[in-house]
Design a protein around this motif. Structure first.
Motif, mmCIF file in Angstrom:
data_model
loop_
_atom_site.group_PDB
_atom_site.id
_atom_site.type_symbol
_atom_site.label_atom_id
_atom_site.label_comp_id
_atom_site.label_asym_id
_atom_site.label_seq_id
_atom_site.Cartn_x
_atom_site.Cartn_y
_atom_site.Cartn_z
ATOM 1 N N ASP A 1 -4.936 -0.519 2.286
ATOM 2 C CA ASP A 1 -4.142 -0.408 3.508
ATOM 3 C C ASP A 1 -3.460 -1.768 3.762
ATOM 4 O O ASP A 1 -4.067 -2.682 4.319
ATOM 5 N N TYR A 2 -2.201 -1.872 3.339
ATOM 6 C CA TYR A 2 -1.539 -3.189 3.376
ATOM 7 C C TYR A 2 -1.292 -3.734 4.786
ATOM 8 O O TYR A 2 -1.574 -4.905 5.032
ATOM 9 N N SER B 1 -2.948 -3.298 7.473
ATOM 10 C CA SER B 1 -4.223 -3.787 8.014
ATOM 11 C C SER B 1 -4.663 -5.042 7.279
ATOM 12 O O SER B 1 -5.221 -5.968 7.874
ATOM 13 N N LEU C 1 -11.346 -4.062 3.149
ATOM 14 C CA LEU C 1 -10.220 -3.170 2.841
ATOM 15 C C LEU C 1 -10.090 -2.985 1.326
ATOM 16 O O LEU C 1 -9.800 -1.896 0.836
ATOM 17 N N ARG D 1 -0.370 8.754 -2.161
ATOM 18 C CA ARG D 1 -0.301 7.415 -2.776
ATOM 19 C C ARG D 1 -0.836 7.459 -4.199
ATOM 20 O O ARG D 1 -0.307 6.808 -5.098
ATOM 21 N N LEU E 1 -3.132 9.537 1.629
ATOM 22 C CA LEU E 1 -3.798 8.793 0.552
ATOM 23 C C LEU E 1 -3.633 9.527 -0.776
ATOM 24 O O LEU E 1 -3.404 8.920 -1.827
#
Ligand code: RM4
Ligand code: MN
Ligand code: MN
Length: 396
Positions: free
Chosen positions: A322-323, A325, A341, A8, A5
Motif C-alpha cells: 500500500d504505497y 500508506s 506494510l 493489482r 488487490l
C-alpha cells in the motif's frame, strides 16, 4: 481478497515476463564434478524444446537467452537454424551472451588482457555477437567478464580499467539504435584477488563510459553475503542505469540456486523497489528479467518451472504494498507501521489469484503439476538418455 488487490496481482502477472537461460537446461555441476542427467539438453535444439515446454505451461517465458559459444557455433551462420528452432518450439531468441571466458586465449583476461591481440580478438567476438543479435532481432547483449587476477602485483589494475573503457566504447558503437549493452559484475570467481568489474559502481562507471545504450545487469548471486541488493537496485533505478537481472538464489557465493529458495523476502524487496519506483515516477522501468541458474541436482525443467512460479508469487506480493500508506508512514517516521506494510504484503497468500489468472489465460492452474502429467520428461528421458550417459559432460 479485496477486488482491488486482486486487480493489482492481475496487473503484475500481465506484465511480468521471464527470460530462460539456454544453459539452465544443460548438464552442469561444480568444479568438482558434473552430474549427468538423462533428460538434460545436449543440443541447442533440445534447449529450445525444453524452454518451449516451460513457456507452453507458464505462458510467461517467450524468450531464451543464448550463449554464443555454446548455442551459436557457426556465429551468424547459426541464425537460420536458430530461427527454425524458434518457429518450431515457440520461443524467440532473447539476450545474446558473448563468451569472453572459455577460450585458452583468455587465460589472462579478454577486454583487460595486457596483450592487444587478445583484446582485439575479444572485440571481434563481440562484433560477431552483435551481428547475431541483429539478425535474430535480439535487443540485449549481456556481457559478463571473468577478467581479473589471482595474486597481488600481477596485474596493472588501472591500465586494465583503461583497456575496458576504451574497448567498451568501441563495442557500444557497434550497436544499432534499439539495442542495449548490459554489463554484469561479480566480486570474485574465477579471479580470486581482483576482478575488473567487481561491483555495481564499477559496472555503472563502465556503462556510462560505453554510451547511453549501456546499462547495468544485476546478477543476484554476484554479491557478498551481507550486501543490500535492493539498495543497489534502488540506486540504479534512480540513476536510470538498471538494465536487467540474472535471477538466482545463493547461501554463500555465486551458488546459482533456484530463485527464492533461500531468501524469498530479499527477492520480494527487490521487486518492491522496482514497483515503488514505477508508482512514484509514473514510469515503467525497462528491465529484462532473466534467470541465470544452474540446476545441478534438481530436474532441470522442473526447477525452471518452480522458479517461474516463485517469481510470479513474489512479484504479485510486491504489487500488494500500500504505497500511499507507506509514504505517510515513512514521512511520519512510523517505523513499525512502514515495515508492517511490507511484511503484510509478503505474508499474503497470492496463489489462489495466480491460479485464477492462469485459468483465465487458458493455462494450467499449476504448471509444475501439468508438466508432471504431460509425459514430456519421460519422452525426452527415453530419447536423450543414451546420449547423456555416454557424454563426457561439458558446462553447456
Ligand atoms: C557467470 C555469470 C554469467 C553466466 C556465466 C555462465 O557466473 O553469471 O552471467 O553467463 O556464469
Ligand atoms: Mn549471470
Ligand atoms: Mn554467476
Amino acid at each position: 481478497m479485496h477486488k482491488q488487490l486482486q486487480e493489482r496481482i492481475v496487473g503484475a502477472l500481465d506484465r511480468l515476463r521471464i527470460e530462460l537461460p539456454s544453459w539452465g537446461f544443460a548438464n552442469t555441476g561444480t568444479r568438482f564434478g558434473k552430474f549427468v542427467q538423462p533428460a538434460a539438453a545436449t543440443t541447442t535444439e533440445e534447449k529450445f524444446s525444453d524452454a518451449g515446454q516451460v513457456h507452453l505451461l507458464t505462458g510467461v517465458c517467450p524468450t531464451i537467452a543464448l550463449h554464443v559459444l555454446w548455442d551459436c557455433p557457426h556465429g551468424a551462420g547459426s541464425v537460420a537454424e536458430l530461427e527454425k528452432f524458434s518457429a518450431k518450439y515457440g520461443v524467440r531468441a532473447g539476450s545474446i551472451n558473448p563468451n569472453f571466458f572459455q577460450d585458452q586465449e583468455y587465460k589472462y583476461g579478454s577486454f583487460g588482457n595486457p596483450d592487444p591481440a587478445v583484446r582485439e580478438r575479444a572485440l571481434e567476438h563481440f562484433k560477431s555477437s552483435v551481428e547475431i543479435a541483429k539478425q535474430l532481432h535480439s535487443r540485449d547483449l549481456s556481457l559478463w567478464f571473468a577478467d581479473g587476477s589471482n595474486y597481488p602485483g600481477t596485474a596493472n589494475i588501472r591500465l586494465r580499467k583503461q583497456h575496458f573503457e576504451q574497448l567498451l566504447r568501441v563495442a557500444h558503437s557497434e550497436l544499432s539504435p534499439g539495442q542495449r549493452l548490459l554489463l554484469e559484475y561479480k566480486p570474485f570467481e574465477p579471479a580470486f584477488y581482483h576482478t575488473d568489474i567487481a561491483d555495481w559502481g564499477m559496472a555503472m562507471h563502465f556503462a556510462r563510459c560505453a554510451g547511453s545504450q549501456a546499462k547495468v545487469l544485476v546478477d543476484t548471486g554476484h554479491h557478498y553475503a551481507a550486501q543490500n541488493i535492493e539498495q543497489i537496485v534502488a540506486w540504479l533505478l534512480s540513476e536510470e542505469m538498471l538494465g536487467g537481472f540474472h535471477f538466482n538464489d545463493r547461501r554463500y557465493a555465486d551458488d546459482d540456486l533456484t530463485l527464492g529458495s533461500i531468501d524469498p523476502y530479499q527477492v520480494f524487496r527487490i521487486f518492491h523497489e522496482i514497483l515503488l519506483y514505477e508508482w512514484q515516477t509514473g514510469k515503467r522501468a525497462d528491465i529484462a528479467f532473466m534467470l541465470d541458474q544452474s540446476h545441478n541436482l534438481k530436474g532441470k525443467i522442473e526447477a525452471v518451472i518452480q522458479t517461474v512460479k516463485m517469481a510470479q508469487e513474489l512479484f504479485s506480493k510486491a504489487a500488494l504494498v500500500d504505497y500511499p500508506s507507506l509514504m505517510a508512514a515513512q514521512e511520519g517516521c512510523d517505523l513499525v507501521k512502514a515495515e508492517s506494510l511490507l511484511q503484510d504484503a509478503f505474508a499474503t497468500d497470492v496463489r489462489p489469484v495466480i491460479e485464477e489468472w492462469r485459468l483465465m489465460k487458458g493455462l494450467p492452474p499449476d504448471p509444475l503439476d501439468a508438466f508432471r502429467q504431460s509425459g514430456y520428461l519421460e519422452r525426452i528421458t527415453r530419447e536423450r538418455s543414451s546420449k547423456n550417459s555416454g557424454s563426457a559432460s561439458s558446462y553447456a
